[in-house]
Design a protein around this motif. Structure first.
Motif, mmCIF file in Angstrom:
data_model
loop_
_atom_site.group_PDB
_atom_site.id
_atom_site.type_symbol
_atom_site.label_atom_id
_atom_site.label_comp_id
_atom_site.label_asym_id
_atom_site.label_seq_id
_atom_site.Cartn_x
_atom_site.Cartn_y
_atom_site.Cartn_z
ATOM 1 N N PRO A 491 -6.949 -5.815 -21.017
ATOM 2 C CA PRO A 491 -5.734 -5.615 -21.826
ATOM 3 C C PRO A 491 -5.738 -4.432 -22.777
ATOM 4 O O PRO A 491 -4.583 -4.070 -23.119
ATOM 5 N N LEU A 495 -2.746 -1.847 -23.144
ATOM 6 C CA LEU A 495 -1.613 -2.027 -24.513
ATOM 7 C C LEU A 495 -1.950 -0.418 -25.008
ATOM 8 O O LEU A 495 -0.730 0.382 -25.235
ATOM 9 N N ASP A 531 3.395 -9.773 -19.763
ATOM 10 C CA ASP A 531 2.021 -9.930 -20.099
ATOM 11 C C ASP A 531 1.978 -11.178 -21.109
ATOM 12 O O ASP A 531 2.676 -11.214 -21.965
ATOM 13 N N THR A 532 0.603 -11.546 -21.136
ATOM 14 C CA THR A 532 0.287 -12.753 -21.957
ATOM 15 C C THR A 532 -0.035 -12.069 -23.315
ATOM 16 O O THR A 532 -0.015 -12.836 -24.340
ATOM 17 N N ASP A 533 -0.292 -10.809 -23.341
ATOM 18 C CA ASP A 533 -0.668 -10.128 -24.719
ATOM 19 C C ASP A 533 0.492 -9.778 -25.255
ATOM 20 O O ASP A 533 1.278 -9.002 -24.834
ATOM 21 N N HIS A 535 1.115 -8.027 -27.925
ATOM 22 C CA HIS A 535 0.947 -6.814 -28.628
ATOM 23 C C HIS A 535 1.752 -5.903 -27.209
ATOM 24 O O HIS A 535 2.315 -4.830 -27.382
ATOM 25 N N ILE A 536 1.060 -6.037 -26.110
ATOM 26 C CA ILE A 536 1.483 -5.374 -24.809
ATOM 27 C C ILE A 536 3.343 -5.557 -24.700
ATOM 28 O O ILE A 536 3.737 -4.470 -24.436
#
Length: 681
Positions: A491, A495, A531-533, A535-536
């Motif tokens: 990740p 990012l 995406d689960t992130d 921030h991404i």
């Protein structure tokens, strides 16, 4: 003088080794005793005995019920001697199954009576194996096993030293949060607190390393340890006492490392006097030229970690004892042949063997200095400029980026990343030294995920709109490379890649934006938006927002990818996302609404228009402002087709919603609403 034939020694060796397999305890004891005297002090003999497969028989004796503890103690002494040989000797013992047998014997012995001598030798053997660095943690960190081991740590200093070394090395090898917690639950924190008060330094030192390993990057364990005490003194206060100048250098450094790890895990604040005045000052003092090479390197590495995230500690360190100039000495100094590696150190979080070869010392010093510079310049522009102005530093960094040594490359990239936060440096120094060239080489050739992550993070700064390096990086094929990084499983890489593309797209020419869309593809944009992130997700929306800027570009991009982009925006607006995420999606719609032809993508979609109306009345000012701004762009009265768009929106009730919003007490929203109302003819 007549020399006896070699075959006589061989025959004698065979004789006592043959007796080793006897079931007669007396003969077996005699054979083990001869074996003990043969291997003590002889590395060659140790290797020979191991190669002959004798270890298996020695382990059988330990497990055999018919043999007494006196014989077993002698066997454990032999195994301990073998383990003290070369690392490969210890590894061979582990391969032969030594560790499970020793742990079994330790549990079987308990802690008292006639088993004391045998237990002590079993502990010594375990200690020797673990100090060689080739042993895994105790099997599954069994609670009963750990408890037994810790109980032996309260006994005489010889046992304490062994237990402290075993735990320190086991922690160093594993150092997972679960195993750190298990060690504390088994009583490890209380034992270490007790050991710190030992009058014997060979007990205190490994206890310090064990404490540091337990605390490293573990908030829960560190908070527990910080509250432990012994003899009326809390552990942090005991550590401060062990940093006193009259203590051995290795002990001062180990205590400073333990306090550093406690701080970084959140157990001690940066403004705690034990951290800012004691720990930091101790580490800086140990960086001076009058110290041993190993001490200077270890102190600098620990200092870099201590100051990495705290602006206050960075500022204090930069003002302390000419530290920036001291680090410059690290870049210049070539250690003399008379300099020595650490002596008498029981255990270190970093193997002392790395200091055995003087030819590696300049590299170790260079790496440590670059880490310190990276930490010092992380947040403060004044410090950053002082670091940048260090004589020869930029040439050193550029050279280190091309080094064949990955740790030096990583330290150089970290330093470059820290310095790249300066706008002035991006415009001047980085351009003068063309740092983008070796940086791109590192990105394209390195197999280290950590190195590529830091390098790509640095690239984000070099791709900012005002950076002169931006065009050069584009010419190096950065678009295709970064788009490829967005597909990596890590990740952090995804990012950084999206972040760099977002910076690249800001106020870029249409050819650059088209290249990004071509190499990234709408399918990958959808994946990034899913995406689960978070921030991404946010940076991907930022990328879309930068791509869809400037009227001509908006129209061209929407003409080619309008359907997919609108689907992506609807996906966000309908999803379970935070207000911050949805605000970005609404801002993208506002950009689309600013295009000439692109407006139709919104106006022809009543579902999107209804969503805009819903966000105009949602109880969130930021979302209301973004939705109102989008409406304002759609109805701008000087643009072609404005009357038709206004009539449609008026019929849908948008004009009435705007009138109702005039009662808002938020000045930002009020201004946007007023501007929108003024557009209606």
């Amino acid at each position: 003088m007549e020399v006896l034939p070699t075959y006589m020694d061989v025959e004698h060796s065979r004789a006592y080794i043959d007796q080793l397999y006897s079931n007669d305890p007396q003969k077996c004891f005699q054979a083990v005793s001869e074996l003990k005297f043969a291997v003590i002090g002889s590395v060659r003999e140790k290797g020979s005995i191991i190669e002959q497969g004798v270890v298996v028989r020695l382990l059988q004796i330990l497990r055999a019920q018919e043999f007494d503890l006196i014989l077993k103690t002698e066997v454990a002494t032999v195994l301990n001697s073998l383990a003290k040989g070369l690392p490969e000797h210890a590894a061979a013992l582990v391969q032969a199954g030594l560790l499970p047998v020793l742990w079994e014997q330790l549990e079987a012995c308990g802690g008292g009576g006639g088993a004391n001598a045998y237990t002590s030798m079993v502990l010594c053997c375990l200690r020797s194996v673990y100090r060689q660095g080739c042993a895994p943690p105790p099997p599954a960190w069994d609670h009963k096993l750990l408890t037994t081991l810790i109980q032996h740590g309260y006994h005489p200093p010889s046992n304490q030293e062994c237990v402290a070394n075993i735990l320190a090395h086991a922690c160093k090898v594993s150092r997972t949060c679960e195993q750190q917690q298990q060690l504390v639950e088994a009583g490890g924190a209380d034992l270490v607190a007790c050991m710190l008060c030992s009058p014997v330094s060979r007990v205190q030192l490994p206890a310090l390393h064990c404490l540091a390993a337990m605390c490293y990057n573990n908030e829960r364990v560190s908070s527990i340890i910080a509250t432990k005490s012994y003899g009326g003194k809390a552990v942090p206060d005991l550590l401060v006492g062990l940093m006193a100048r009259d203590r051995p250098c290795d002990m001062q450094l180990a205590a400073a490392t333990a306090l550093t790890f406690l701080h970084r895990a959140g157990a001690l604040s940066a403004d705690d006097p034990k951290v800012i005045f004691k720990t930091l000052q101790c580490l800086v003092r140990m960086c001076r030229r009058d110290r041993e090479i190993w001490e200077r390197v270890e102190a600098a590495n620990t200092l870099a970690y201590l100051t990495e995230v705290s602006t206050e500690l960075q500022r204090t360190a930069a003002m302390t004892d000419h530290l920036i100039h001291i680090m410059n000495d690290y870049l210049k100094d070539t250690p003399t042949a008379g300099a020595s590696a650490p002596q008498g150190i029981s255990v270190s979080p970093i193997s002392c063997r790395q200091y055995d070869n003087p030819s590696t010392w300049p590299d170790l010093m260079l790496e440590a200095a670059l880490k310190v510079y990276a930490s010092l310049g992380a947040n403060d522009e004044d410090i950053r400029q002082r670091v940048i102005n260090t004589e020869g530093l930029m040439n050193t960094i550029v050279g280190a980026l091309s080094a064949a040594c990955p740790p030096i490359q990583l330290a150089a990239v970290r330093c470059l990343h820290s310095l790249s936060r300066s706008v002035h440096t991006l415009r001047t120094t980085f351009q003068d030294h063309m740092v983008w060239r070796p940086l791109m080489t590192v990105l394209k050739t390195s197999n280290s995920e950590e190195l590529v992550t830091v390098a790509s993070s640095t690239l984000c700064n070099l791709l900012l709109e005002f950076s002169p390096s931006k065009e050069h990086i584009l010419d190096q094929g950065a678009v295709e490379f970064l788009c490829g990084l967005t597909r990596r499983p890590h990740p952090g890489l995804r990012l950084n890649a999206v972040w760099a593309l977002m910076n690249m797209a800001f106020q870029a020419e249409h050819r650059v934006k088209a290249s990004i869309l071509h190499h990234l593809g709408t399918d990958q944009i959808f994946r990034l938006l899913s995406d689960t992130d978070v921030h991404i997700l946010m940076k991907t929306l930022g990328l879309l927002r930068n791509l869809l800027s400037t009227k001509a570009h908006i129209d061209q991009i929407m003409q080619s990818h309008g359907k997919e982009i609108m689907q992506a925006i609807i996906l966000i607006l309908e999803g379970e996302h935070s207000a911050e995420v949805k605000e970005q999606a609404l801002c993208i719609l506002a950009n689309i609404a600013d295009g000439d032809m692109a407006k139709s993508a919104i106006m022809s979609n009543e579902d999107v228009l209804k969503k805009l109306m819903n966000y105009m009345v949602i109880p969130n000012v930021k979302l209301q402002i973004a939705a109102t701004f989008c409406i304002s762009n759609l109805i701008w009265n000087v643009e072609e087709g404005a009357p038709e768009r206004q009539n449609k929106l008026r019929e849908m009730g948008v004009y009435k919603l705007l009138q109702n919003l005039m009662t808002t007490t938020d000045t930002g929203l009020f201004d946007k609403v007023k501007t929108a109302l003024q557009q209606f003819l």
